[in-house]
Design an enzyme around this catalytic site. Structure first.
Site, PDB file in Angstrom:
ATOM      1  N   SER A  14     -61.828 -54.577  55.921  1.00 20.73           N
ATOM      2  CA  SER A  14     -62.244 -54.762  57.319  1.00 20.73           C
ATOM      3  C   SER A  14     -63.532 -54.001  57.633  1.00 20.73           C
ATOM      4  O   SER A  14     -64.035 -54.065  58.757  1.00 20.73           O
ATOM      5  CB  SER A  14     -61.141 -54.272  58.271  1.00 20.73           C
ATOM      6  OG  SER A  14     -59.956 -54.986  58.045  1.00 20.73           O
ATOM      7  N   GLY A  15     -64.051 -53.268  56.658  1.00 16.28           N
ATOM      8  CA  GLY A  15     -65.228 -52.431  56.883  1.00 16.28           C
ATOM      9  C   GLY A  15     -66.526 -53.214  56.737  1.00 16.28           C
ATOM     10  O   GLY A  15     -66.537 -54.431  56.504  1.00 16.28           O
ATOM     11  N   LEU A  17     -68.963 -53.031  54.318  1.00 15.10           N
ATOM     12  CA  LEU A  17     -69.056 -53.664  52.997  1.00 15.10           C
ATOM     13  C   LEU A  17     -67.907 -54.650  52.798  1.00 15.10           C
ATOM     14  O   LEU A  17     -68.097 -55.733  52.235  1.00 15.10           O
ATOM     15  CB  LEU A  17     -69.032 -52.588  51.900  1.00 15.10           C
ATOM     16  CG  LEU A  17     -69.000 -53.110  50.461  1.00 15.10           C
ATOM     17  CD1 LEU A  17     -70.214 -53.994  50.146  1.00 15.10           C
ATOM     18  CD2 LEU A  17     -68.925 -51.956  49.467  1.00 15.10           C
ATOM     19  N   GLY A  18     -66.706 -54.281  53.285  1.00 14.85           N
ATOM     20  CA  GLY A  18     -65.524 -55.106  53.061  1.00 14.85           C
ATOM     21  C   GLY A  18     -65.726 -56.542  53.521  1.00 14.85           C
ATOM     22  O   GLY A  18     -65.354 -57.492  52.822  1.00 14.85           O
ATOM     23  N   ASP A  63     -51.876 -48.356  54.681  1.00 15.87           N
ATOM     24  CA  ASP A  63     -52.647 -47.148  54.386  1.00 15.87           C
ATOM     25  C   ASP A  63     -52.513 -46.868  52.889  1.00 15.87           C
ATOM     26  O   ASP A  63     -51.387 -46.850  52.368  1.00 15.87           O
ATOM     27  CB  ASP A  63     -52.065 -45.989  55.217  1.00 15.87           C
ATOM     28  CG  ASP A  63     -52.916 -44.729  55.131  1.00 15.87           C
ATOM     29  OD1 ASP A  63     -53.416 -44.417  54.034  1.00 15.87           O
ATOM     30  OD2 ASP A  63     -53.073 -44.074  56.163  1.00 15.87           O
ATOM     31  N   SER A 129     -70.323 -44.167  44.937  1.00 14.98           N
ATOM     32  CA  SER A 129     -71.557 -43.969  45.699  1.00 14.98           C
ATOM     33  C   SER A 129     -72.612 -43.371  44.783  1.00 14.98           C
ATOM     34  O   SER A 129     -72.298 -42.536  43.918  1.00 14.98           O
ATOM     35  CB  SER A 129     -71.296 -43.011  46.864  1.00 14.98           C
ATOM     36  OG  SER A 129     -72.521 -42.671  47.482  1.00 14.98           O
ATOM     37  N   LYS A 160     -65.746 -38.567  46.335  1.00 15.31           N
ATOM     38  CA  LYS A 160     -66.140 -39.834  45.704  1.00 15.31           C
ATOM     39  C   LYS A 160     -66.181 -39.658  44.184  1.00 15.31           C
ATOM     40  O   LYS A 160     -65.808 -40.560  43.437  1.00 15.31           O
ATOM     41  CB  LYS A 160     -67.500 -40.336  46.229  1.00 15.31           C
ATOM     42  CG  LYS A 160     -67.518 -40.795  47.668  1.00 15.31           C
ATOM     43  CD  LYS A 160     -66.535 -41.907  48.004  1.00 15.31           C
ATOM     44  CE  LYS A 160     -66.968 -43.292  47.570  1.00 15.31           C
ATOM     45  NZ  LYS A 160     -66.036 -44.341  48.072  1.00 15.31           N
ATOM     46  N   PRO A 184     -73.387 -47.735  44.800  1.00 20.36           N
ATOM     47  CA  PRO A 184     -74.526 -48.138  45.628  1.00 20.36           C
ATOM     48  C   PRO A 184     -75.063 -46.943  46.402  1.00 20.36           C
ATOM     49  O   PRO A 184     -74.369 -45.938  46.573  1.00 20.36           O
ATOM     50  CB  PRO A 184     -73.917 -49.158  46.593  1.00 20.36           C
ATOM     51  CG  PRO A 184     -72.484 -48.748  46.718  1.00 20.36           C
ATOM     52  CD  PRO A 184     -72.095 -48.086  45.406  1.00 20.36           C
ATOM     53  N   GLY A 186     -77.548 -45.976  50.104  1.00 17.10           N
ATOM     54  CA  GLY A 186     -77.411 -46.293  51.533  1.00 17.10           C
ATOM     55  C   GLY A 186     -77.429 -47.794  51.785  1.00 17.10           C
ATOM     56  O   GLY A 186     -78.355 -48.485  51.363  1.00 17.10           O
TER      57      GLY A 186
HETATM   58  P1  NAD Z   1     -66.566 -48.644  56.502  1.00 21.22           P
HETATM   59  O1  NAD Z   1     -66.080 -47.442  57.241  1.00 21.22           O
HETATM   60  O2  NAD Z   1     -67.271 -49.684  57.290  1.00 21.22           O
HETATM   61  O3  NAD Z   1     -65.345 -49.335  55.730  1.00 21.22           O
HETATM   62  C1  NAD Z   1     -64.311 -48.592  55.118  1.00 21.22           C
HETATM   63  C2  NAD Z   1     -62.989 -49.270  55.443  1.00 21.22           C
HETATM   64  O4  NAD Z   1     -61.944 -48.489  54.841  1.00 21.22           O
HETATM   65  C3  NAD Z   1     -62.689 -49.320  56.961  1.00 21.22           C
HETATM   66  O5  NAD Z   1     -62.407 -50.645  57.364  1.00 21.22           O
HETATM   67  C4  NAD Z   1     -61.485 -48.401  57.118  1.00 21.22           C
HETATM   68  O6  NAD Z   1     -60.584 -48.822  58.143  1.00 21.22           O
HETATM   69  C5  NAD Z   1     -60.842 -48.501  55.721  1.00 21.22           C
HETATM   70  N1  NAD Z   1     -59.967 -47.356  55.445  1.00 21.22           N
HETATM   71  C6  NAD Z   1     -60.227 -46.046  55.670  1.00 21.22           C
HETATM   72  N2  NAD Z   1     -59.170 -45.305  55.328  1.00 21.22           N
HETATM   73  C7  NAD Z   1     -58.221 -46.157  54.866  1.00 21.22           C
HETATM   74  C8  NAD Z   1     -56.905 -45.979  54.371  1.00 21.22           C
HETATM   75  N3  NAD Z   1     -56.343 -44.754  54.314  1.00 21.22           N
HETATM   76  N4  NAD Z   1     -56.200 -47.067  53.972  1.00 21.22           N
HETATM   77  C9  NAD Z   1     -56.743 -48.311  54.063  1.00 21.22           C
HETATM   78  N5  NAD Z   1     -57.994 -48.540  54.538  1.00 21.22           N
HETATM   79  C10 NAD Z   1     -58.727 -47.471  54.938  1.00 21.22           C
HETATM   80  O7  NAD Z   1     -67.474 -48.091  55.303  1.00 21.22           O
HETATM   81  P2  NAD Z   1     -68.586 -48.864  54.448  1.00 21.22           P
HETATM   82  O8  NAD Z   1     -69.908 -48.356  54.882  1.00 21.22           O
HETATM   83  O9  NAD Z   1     -68.312 -50.325  54.416  1.00 21.22           O
HETATM   84  O10 NAD Z   1     -68.306 -48.254  53.003  1.00 21.22           O
HETATM   85  C11 NAD Z   1     -67.498 -48.951  52.059  1.00 21.22           C
HETATM   86  C12 NAD Z   1     -67.469 -48.175  50.761  1.00 21.22           C
HETATM   87  O11 NAD Z   1     -68.791 -48.026  50.260  1.00 21.22           O
HETATM   88  C13 NAD Z   1     -66.891 -46.766  50.885  1.00 21.22           C
HETATM   89  O12 NAD Z   1     -66.080 -46.514  49.762  1.00 21.22           O
HETATM   90  C14 NAD Z   1     -68.120 -45.875  50.873  1.00 21.22           C
HETATM   91  O13 NAD Z   1     -67.818 -44.608  50.324  1.00 21.22           O
HETATM   92  C15 NAD Z   1     -69.029 -46.665  49.960  1.00 21.22           C
HETATM   93  N6  NAD Z   1     -70.459 -46.418  50.187  1.00 21.22           N
HETATM   94  C16 NAD Z   1     -70.993 -46.632  51.435  1.00 21.22           C
HETATM   95  C17 NAD Z   1     -72.361 -46.414  51.636  1.00 21.22           C
HETATM   96  C18 NAD Z   1     -73.005 -46.664  52.977  1.00 21.22           C
HETATM   97  O14 NAD Z   1     -74.210 -46.409  53.112  1.00 21.22           O
HETATM   98  N7  NAD Z   1     -72.288 -47.182  53.967  1.00 21.22           N
HETATM   99  C19 NAD Z   1     -73.168 -45.972  50.563  1.00 21.22           C
HETATM  100  C20 NAD Z   1     -72.580 -45.774  49.309  1.00 21.22           C
HETATM  101  C21 NAD Z   1     -71.219 -46.010  49.127  1.00 21.22           C
END
Ligand code: NAD
Length: 261
Positions: A14-15, A17-18, A63, A129, A160, A184, A186
């Site tokens: 739901s995030g 990247l998701g 969760d 990351s 991480k 990845p 940022g």
């Molecule tokens: P985001 O917060 O938009 O998405 C993360 C999702 O994980 C959310 O929907 C959240 O509800 C879910 N989540 C959190 N805790 C949870 C749990 N206990 N059980 C189930 N779901 C849970 O973050 P994003 O920016 O899409 O990042 C996605 C991934 O990419 C992460 O692992 C992050 O570390 C990695 N990442 C992000 C970036 C960036 O710049 N955004 C850079 C490098 C790596």
């Protein structure tokens, strides 16, 4: 002929990247069943940026720190591929990072390695990351030979690294599980709630009146669609028994040129 995926479970789907992971797995032919496991439902998305039909995607609330919730979802969705992209957002306390990124990741791996799931779950792709190799100094032409610093920069990076190690250590275990980690940097693109909104907030609060450094900082931003695509490629390669050079490895994911600002 590349291996085909029958059911993918996108944890954290739901995030930011998701949602793009859903979109990119949706474009795969043949299209796998696509399931999301997240603590919150997916947001409403603009059809200008995502091509999937939300009715074709199943959402499962859960969760990752709860093994029973994982067992229930694994039984219901029978994923041959798990993509683990869940993480707390930036700026949280150390405890929550350890609970989700370390304990939660360990729980996913432990449950996936229970004998009941050996014949179902074939591969786990972990979203790590690029910051896992960051030691606070500029990294030029960084690649996978760069070591993880002995002293982590912060709790996010520390957890991480630990999450990545847990997933990679599971490679080859159980019924022959295959795992890899993608690093990845940022992320930017449609749905971003952190990077560009954060920069705009700095502008709006006149934060640009102050300059840190010599205006020659180096940072690597990666388009979200490229990162999602990399996850699909990794999943397909892990399932492909002919390809042995992906399993057990971590890969930096970037656009083809650094961004100077
Ligand atoms: P985001 O917060 O938009 O998405 C993360 C999702 O994980 C959310 O929907 C959240 O509800 C879910 N989540 C959190 N805790 C949870 C749990 N206990 N059980 C189930 N779901 C849970 O973050 P994003 O920016 O899409 O990042 C996605 C991934 O990419 C992460 O692992 C992050 O570390 C990695 N990442 C992000 C970036 C960036 O710049 N955004 C850079 C490098 C790596």
């Amino acid at each position: 002929m590349p291996a085909s995926i029958s059911s993918v479970l996108i944890i954290g789907g739901s995030g930011f990247l998701g949602c793009h992971l859903v979109d990119h797995f949706y474009k795969l032919a043949p299209r796998p069943e696509i399931h999301i496991l997240d603590i919150r439902p997916p947001p409403a998305l603009s059809p200008n940026f995502y091509s999937f039909n939300a009715d074709d995607i199943s959402f499962h609330k859960g969760d990752i720190s709860d093994p029973d919730s994982l067992r229930t979802v694994f039984r219901a969705t029978k994923p041959d591929v798990i993509v683990h992209s869940a993480s707390p957002v930036h700026g949280m306390g150390k405890d929550i990072y350890f609970k989700v990124n370390v304990d939660g990741t360990q729980t996913i791996v432990d449950v996936a390695l229970e004998e009941e799931f050996w014949t179902t779950i074939k591969a786990i792709v972990y979203t790590s990351s690029a910051s896992v190799i960051y030691d606070g100094s500029d990294l030029r032409n960084a690649d996978e030979t760069f070591e993880v610093p002995k002293v982590p920069l912060d709790a996010y990076n520390e957890t991480k690294v630990l999450g990545e190690r847990i997933v990679l250590a599971a490679n080859g275990m159980g019924g022959g599980l295959k795992t890899c980690a993608l690093r990845p940097s940022g992320l930017f693109g449609p749905g971003d709630r952190q990077l560009v909104p954060g920069m705009l907030a700095v502008l709006k609060t006149n934060g640009t009146l102050f300059q840190l450094g010599d205006n020659n900082n180096l940072f690597d931003f990666t388009y979200i669609g490229n990162v999602a695509h990399a996850h699909v490629l990794a999943a397909v390669k892990l399932l492909d028994s002919e390809v042995s050079n992906v399993a057990g490895e971590a890969f930096l994911i970037t656009n083809d040129a650094p961004v100077y600002f």
